[in-house]
Motif scaffolding. Sequence first.
Motif, mmCIF file in Angstrom:
data_model
loop_
_atom_site.group_PDB
_atom_site.id
_atom_site.type_symbol
_atom_site.label_atom_id
_atom_site.label_comp_id
_atom_site.label_asym_id
_atom_site.label_seq_id
_atom_site.Cartn_x
_atom_site.Cartn_y
_atom_site.Cartn_z
ATOM 1 N N ASP A 1 0.819 -1.207 0.000
ATOM 2 C CA ASP A 1 0.000 0.000 0.000
ATOM 3 C C ASP A 1 0.852 1.255 0.000
ATOM 4 O O ASP A 1 0.362 2.339 0.225
ATOM 5 N N TYR A 2 2.157 1.110 -0.237
ATOM 6 C CA TYR A 2 3.073 2.245 -0.225
ATOM 7 C C TYR A 2 2.919 3.045 -1.506
ATOM 8 O O TYR A 2 2.984 2.506 -2.599
ATOM 9 N N TRP A 3 2.678 4.334 -1.358
ATOM 10 C CA TRP A 3 2.532 5.228 -2.513
ATOM 11 C C TRP A 3 3.895 5.799 -2.876
ATOM 12 O O TRP A 3 4.641 6.234 -2.014
ATOM 13 N N ILE A 4 4.184 5.836 -4.153
ATOM 14 C CA ILE A 4 5.418 6.464 -4.623
ATOM 15 C C ILE A 4 5.073 7.899 -4.993
ATOM 16 O O ILE A 4 4.215 8.158 -5.826
ATOM 17 N N ARG A 5 5.742 8.828 -4.348
ATOM 18 C CA ARG A 5 5.490 10.255 -4.573
ATOM 19 C C ARG A 5 6.326 10.756 -5.746
ATOM 20 O O ARG A 5 7.326 10.162 -6.122
ATOM 21 N N ALA A 6 5.903 11.897 -6.296
ATOM 22 C CA ALA A 6 6.631 12.496 -7.417
ATOM 23 C C ALA A 6 8.057 12.847 -7.019
ATOM 24 O O ALA A 6 8.991 12.700 -7.813
#
Length: 80
Positions: free
Chosen positions: A3-8
């Motif tokens: 569920d880890y989001w990769i940020r810009a």
Amino acid sequence: MSDYWIRASEIGDYLYCRRSWWLKRSRGVASQNVREIAHGEQHHRQHGQQVQQSIWLRRAAYALIFVVVALVTYSLVGGV
């Protein structure tokens, strides 16, 4: 699936230096240039504020030009 989001900003870090990105993400190694990062963030905030100010000033200039043209047109047409 994680569920880890990769940020810009992580994508930017990865493109700049894959090894640094990997060290931060998987090993938890902190950046050593914290002062420089804070200075860069402050610079970007100030630049963003200047951009917003210039946008509003341009809009005000357009509105002023519209008012002047409308007044000149009214005075020319009203004088006939």
